[in-house]
Each structure stands twice: as structure tokens, then as C-alpha cells.
Design an enzyme around this catalytic site. Structure first.
Site, short mmCIF file in Angstrom:
data_model
loop_
_atom_site.label_atom_id
_atom_site.label_comp_id
_atom_site.label_asym_id
_atom_site.label_seq_id
_atom_site.Cartn_x
_atom_site.Cartn_y
_atom_site.Cartn_z
N ARG A 68 -5.27 -15.67 24.15
CA ARG A 68 -4.53 -16.25 25.28
C ARG A 68 -4.61 -17.78 25.24
NH1 ARG A 68 -6.67 -15.88 29.60
NH2 ARG A 68 -8.68 -15.03 29.01
N LYS A 86 -2.29 -9.61 30.69
CA LYS A 86 -3.04 -10.37 31.69
C LYS A 86 -2.11 -11.05 32.70
CE LYS A 86 -7.20 -9.32 30.47
NZ LYS A 86 -7.96 -8.37 31.33
N HIS A 94 -11.27 -6.76 38.25
CA HIS A 94 -11.41 -6.80 36.79
C HIS A 94 -12.64 -5.96 36.44
CE1 HIS A 94 -12.00 -9.25 32.85
NE2 HIS A 94 -11.22 -8.21 32.66
N SER A 128 -17.25 -10.38 28.75
CA SER A 128 -17.32 -9.94 27.36
C SER A 128 -18.77 -9.92 26.87
CB SER A 128 -16.49 -10.89 26.49
OG SER A 128 -16.55 -10.50 25.14
N LYS A 137 -19.60 -3.54 29.47
CA LYS A 137 -18.72 -2.90 30.45
C LYS A 137 -18.02 -1.68 29.87
CE LYS A 137 -15.06 -5.25 31.47
NZ LYS A 137 -13.62 -5.19 31.64
N THR A 138 -17.43 -1.84 28.69
CA THR A 138 -16.70 -0.73 28.07
C THR A 138 -17.66 0.35 27.59
OG1 THR A 138 -14.92 -2.21 27.36
CG2 THR A 138 -15.11 -0.12 26.21
N ASP A 193 -10.51 -1.52 32.29
CA ASP A 193 -10.37 -2.97 32.47
C ASP A 193 -9.80 -3.44 33.80
OD1 ASP A 193 -10.75 -5.54 31.25
OD2 ASP A 193 -8.59 -5.69 30.99
N ARG A 210 -7.64 -6.66 17.85
CA ARG A 210 -7.46 -5.77 19.00
C ARG A 210 -6.63 -4.54 18.64
NH1 ARG A 210 -9.63 -7.12 24.36
NH2 ARG A 210 -10.25 -9.29 24.23
#
Length: 541
Positions: free
Chosen positions: A62, A205, A225, A243, A247-248, A262, A327
Site C-alpha cells: 500500500r 483496504k 480490524h 502484523s 492474529k491469524t 481480518d 500474498r
């Protein structure tokens, strides 16, 4: 009038897209998008497992410094203006919009995808994506919620439209432009225009930012988020984390159903996922560590900026020659334990704030009061470690408000207030879980074993930690358990495992506490006295 012709007429009326010269491919199939990407887009290929391999050009991430929001009367008073949300005059937006449309009109074919953001029919918005690349269309086909044929028949006009002309640059000499990249959102026109970047994550996003405005303002729904999962008894947990915090990984639990990885919303009806897919990091991906993600990379998935063997088409997930930000975007139903539809009528029972503390002074788990939950939610702390970025040689504290600062549209305190109200209304417990270092800072201590972090999450879900005995952790004023099944009791209190002198421990602890205090100064004007008292309190000199 057929749906195809309706879309063509609408695009001609609203954006002057000349469908007599440009072939409009509306909601094409996955196979059609594969064919067009392979035929017309250089660098496209099919991986050995059937995913579409593609490249996003010079931008492989981004461009937050090029993000703008139009300053217009209808939304201006609500927006958190500053470094995250930079003002753009509406007439400049219109210049960029015209530039994007002019580019799209030079193409032989453009792609239009009509989908939804938000799984709850009561709150979902209709999103139209207009793009010049098949790759972008397939990406958003995966990331948005795919309508049924019946829903497409009655779709009508979109609530929000993205014009992606990312292969064409912004004019650097246009007022307000800082480069040839421009990502601009207009809440008056309900549109987003992209110039000068082909990185698909800008669209994902961008819609998240839109939902961060629409949901709280229009529907009094909290946008988050976060990842979310649901236990066999219907208990929902929400995981926040930047990151590298897990979390994942920690929300991917074979004993629980994945609502999403997410982006979520918490409404009066429960929790729902915003997206129809997942956008997973691929660097160092392996079938052993993350089998669900590895096996989701098949026909229909989009692999971005990866390196593969030109003969076998086997992807080398350890190769970061193009970018470390490799990704894959895939539909959520590619995950075996996904809960589809991605919605739960139950309200979260546990709010889990994840951090990776590289200083080694935050406890592996702490039970938070409502005020502490708001304080740590607004703070959004984690730490960078040496080697993750150029120039980082020591642990470095980093803060991202609400664990997603780049995507916030309103002031962080507004989201935090809504979170506290919902937690109180539904008697949710809040936890701060450190997946980082213990026994000393990075380079001295050791990272907390994943099996211990999983045991802590299991103890939260079983109710064990809600009932156990606690002690006070000084300076940060956190309540920490004296025991947890599957976790050595000594690591629960960082002061007891510190590998060094007591003085070095105190200095390190106080240094991190001071970072929290200094970071929170920017939010003091909108924080309640209770929130201000919920942070670290340094000992008097």
C-alpha cells in the site's frame, strides 16, 4: 433491459464509460478471468496448484502517504483529519476521476464486478469495482461477497464504486498530489479512485476504510480490524493484533469455526465478517505450519508477486526477490472450518488483544478492566524486532490506534467508546495476550512458545482464566493469573524469569511504560479520566 445492458447504461450515465468502444465484462467467471489475465497481462501464469500467479508492478504494498479523503460538508466534521486522513478538495478528486475514466475508455476491455461488503443483509453495502485488469477483478471477486444469480438480478445501483486505473499515473502537478500515485475516497459521491498503483490491496483496504465510516456513522455498528471465531457452543472470540502478533495463527483453531481473519463488524445482531475471502501473507508459507492457507492456494486463488519455477510452476514461498509482502487472495470457503455464511448471531464473549512485546516485560496474559481494554485498544501496541526493517537494531515500540490506524476514518476514541459499551452490554471479558519475548528482551530472552500461547487461548475459551487467582503486575497495573493449565507458572510474571539484574528489568519495564504514556498524549483530549488512569503509572523519581 438485461442486467448487462443496465450496468453498461449506468456506467455511461455516471462516468461516461463509452461501451460502444469498450467491451464491458460484467461479473465474469473465474475461468474467463484466468483466460484474460493469461492472454493480456504480462507476468501472469498458473501455479502448479492451479492458482493465478500475477504481478502488481512497481508497487508491491500500500501507499499510505498517497491516501486522501475528500473534504466535503457531509462528512468533514466526523473525520479524524491528520496524518492518516489527509484532506483533498472535491474538485481535485474530480480531476483524478476524469483522468481515471479517460484511461479506462482507452482500453479494449474493462471488468466490472458487483458484490457486497458485509455478510449481514441488514448492514451490507453494494460495492461495484471497475478495473482495467482481470487480476484486479478476480482479486475483488475473492475479497468481496459474491452475489447469487437472484441477488444480481435485483442488485440495482451500487452504494459505493471503485474506479481502478492503477496502471495510469496521477499528474504530479495536480494540486494535492505528492507523487504519481493517488488513492482517494469521496463520501459525498460514494466513490474511490485509484491512479498510479496496481497493488490490489489498495481496493481491499479502501473498502475497509469506507466501512469504518459507514458502519459507525450510518448504522451505529462497530467496525473492527480483527479476526473472529466461534466455539462449538456458539461462544465468539474477537482477536486484535498487528502484523507478527499471531492474529491469524491463533484464531485458526481446528476446534472452532472461523468467521473471518481480518475485518469484522459488531452490530446489535452479533458479529459479521466484512469480506468474502482472505488475503494471506505467503512469505515462508509451509504446509506444516499453516496447512489451511497452503491448501487454499488452488484454482480461483490469486498469488501476488511470488517467485516460481518456470518449468514446474512450483512456487518458492521463501523467495522474496520481488517483495517480502507476497500474498494470496482466496474465497473464505477454501478454508475447511470456515463458518459460511460468515456471521454469528452471538455476541463476543472474549475480546483478545494480541501484542508481540520484544522488550520481554509484558505478561503472557493479563485480564483487563473495561477502561484498560479501551486504553490498550486505542494504544494498539506491538514491537518491531531487529532485522524486520532497515535501521532497526534494537526492539522498537510501535503503536497503531485500534490495531488498524491506517484504515481509521473517525477518531480512535469513538471506536473505543463503542467497544466499551458493547463489552459492558454483553458482559464480554477482555484479555491482553503477549506472544513476544519472556526472560529478557529480544536477543537475550526467548519468544514465548506457540504451544503456551495456544494453551492460554484455550484457558480463556474454557473459562479457566476467568475463575483463577490473580496478582497485580506493578507499573502497568495489570491483573495476571498465578497459574494456567499447560503454561509454566514462572513465565506468567516476567519479573520472575528476567535474565539479568533487577535494575535492568526495572529500566526496561519503565522504558516501555514511558513509551505508552508518551504515545497516549495525542489521545488525551478525547479520553475519559477512567481511560487515562488505566495506563501505566510510572513510579515517582
Amino acid at each position: 433491459m438485461s442486467p448487462q445492458r443496465r450496468v453498461e447504461e449506468e456506467l455511461h450515465e455516471t462516468a461516461h464509460i463509452d461501451y460502444s468502444r469498450v467491451s464491458i465484462r460484467w461479473n465474469p467467471s473465474v475461468a474467463q478471468l484466468y483466460e484474460d489475465a493469461l492472454k493480456y497481462e504480462e507476468g501472469s501464469a498458473i501455479s502448479s496448484t492451479g492458482a493465478l500467479v500475477t504481478a502488481s508492478g512497481s508497487k508491491t504494498g500500500r501507499s499510505p502517504k498517497d491516501k486522501r479523503i475528500v473534504d466535503e460538508p457531509g462528512s468533514s466534521k466526523d473525520i479524524w483529519w491528520g496524518p492518516v486522513n489527509t484532506k483533498l478538495p472535491e474538485h481535485i478528486f474530480l480531476i483524478n476521476r476524469e483522468r481515471a475514466v479517460d484511461y479506462l475508455n482507452t482500453r479494449k476491455r474493462i471488468y466490472v464486478f458487483d458484490g457486497f461488503a458485509g455478510w449481514d443483509p441488514k448492514y451490507r453495502i453494494k460495492v461495484r469495482v471497475v478495473s482495467a485488469r482481470a487480476y484486479h477483478c478476480l482479486f475483488m471477486r475473492n475479497m468481496l461477497i459474491r452475489p447469487t444469480d437472484e441477488e444480481l438480478e435485483s442488485y440495482g445501483s451500487p452504494d459505493f464504486t471503485i474506479y481502478n486505473a492503477g496502471a495510469f499515473p496521477a499528474n504530479r502537478y495536480t494540486t494535492g498530489m505528492t507523487s504519481t500515485t493517488s488513492v482517494a475516497i469521496n463520501f459525498h459521491m460514494n466513490e474511490m479512485v485509484i491512479l498510479g498503483t496496481e497493488y490490489a490491496g489498495e481496493m481491499k483496504k479502501g473498502i475497509f476504510s469506507v466501512m469504518h465510516y459507514y458502519m459507525p456513522i450510518k448504522y451505529n455498528v462497530l467496525s473492527l480490524h480483527s479476526s473472529a471465531n466461534e466455539g462449538p457452543d456458539g461462544d465468539v472470540s474477537v482477536f486484535f493484533g498487528l502484523s507478527g502478533t499471531g492474529k491469524t495463527t491463533l484464531s485458526a483453531d481446528p476446534k472452532r469455526s472461523l468467521i473471518g481473519d481480518d475485518e469484522h463488524c459488531w452490530s446489535d445482531n452479533g458479529v459479521f465478517n466484512i469480506e468474502g475471502g482472505c488475503y494471506a501473507k505467503c512469505i515462508h508459507l509451509s504446509p506444516d505450519k499453516e496447512p489451511e492457507i497452503f491448501n487454499a492456494i488452488r484454482f480461483g486463488s490469486v498469488l501476488e508477486n511470488v517467485i516460481y519455477d518456470p518449468q514446474s510452476r512450483i512456487v518458492n514461498y521463501d523467495d522474496d526477490a520481488l517483495t517480502e509482502n507476497t500474498r494470496c487472495a482466496y474465497p473464505i470457503e477454501f478454508i475447511p472450518n470456515a463458518k459460511v455464511p460468515c456471521i454469528s448471531s452471538n455476541h463476543p464473549k472474549n475480546i483478545i488483544l494480541l501484542t508481540c512485546d520484544a522488550y520481554g516485560v509484558l505478561p503472557p496474559v493479563s485480564k483487563l478492566s473495561s477502561a484498560q481494554a479501551m486504553y490498550h485498544f486505542i494504544s494498539g501496541y506491538t514491537a518491531k524486532i531487529a532485522g524486520t526493517e532497515d535501521g532497526v537494531t534494537q526492539p522498537e515500540a510501535t503503536f497503531s490506534a485500534c490495531f488498524g490506524q491506517p484504515f481509521l476514518v473517525l477518531h480512535p476514541a469513538r471506536y473505543a467508546k463503542m467497544l466499551a459499551e458493547k463489552m459492558e452490554q454483553h458482559s464480554a471479558d477482555a484479555w491482553l495476550v503477549n506472544t513476544g519475548w519472556n526472560g529478557g528482551a529480544y536477543g537475550v530472552g526467548e519468544r514465548i512458545k506457540l504451544k503456551y500461547s495456544r494453551a492460554i487461548i484455550d484457558a480463556i475459551h474454557s473459562g479457566e482464566l476467568a475463575k483463577t487467582e490473580y496478582e497485580l503486575y506493578d507499573v502497568f497495573n495489570l491483573q495476571i493469573p498465578k497459574s494456567c493449565t499447560g503454561v509454566p507458572s514462572e513465565i506468567l510474571n516476567p519479573s520472575k524469569t528476567w535474565n539479568g539484574s533487577e535494575e535492568s528489568y526495572i529500566q526496561t519495564r519503565n522504558k516501555l511504560a514511558q513509551s505508552f504514556v508518551e504515545n497516549f498524549i495525542q489521545y488525551e483530549d478525547q479520553a475519559t479520566p477512567e481511560i487515562l488512569l488505566a495506563g501505566p503509572i510510572l513510579p515517582s523519581a
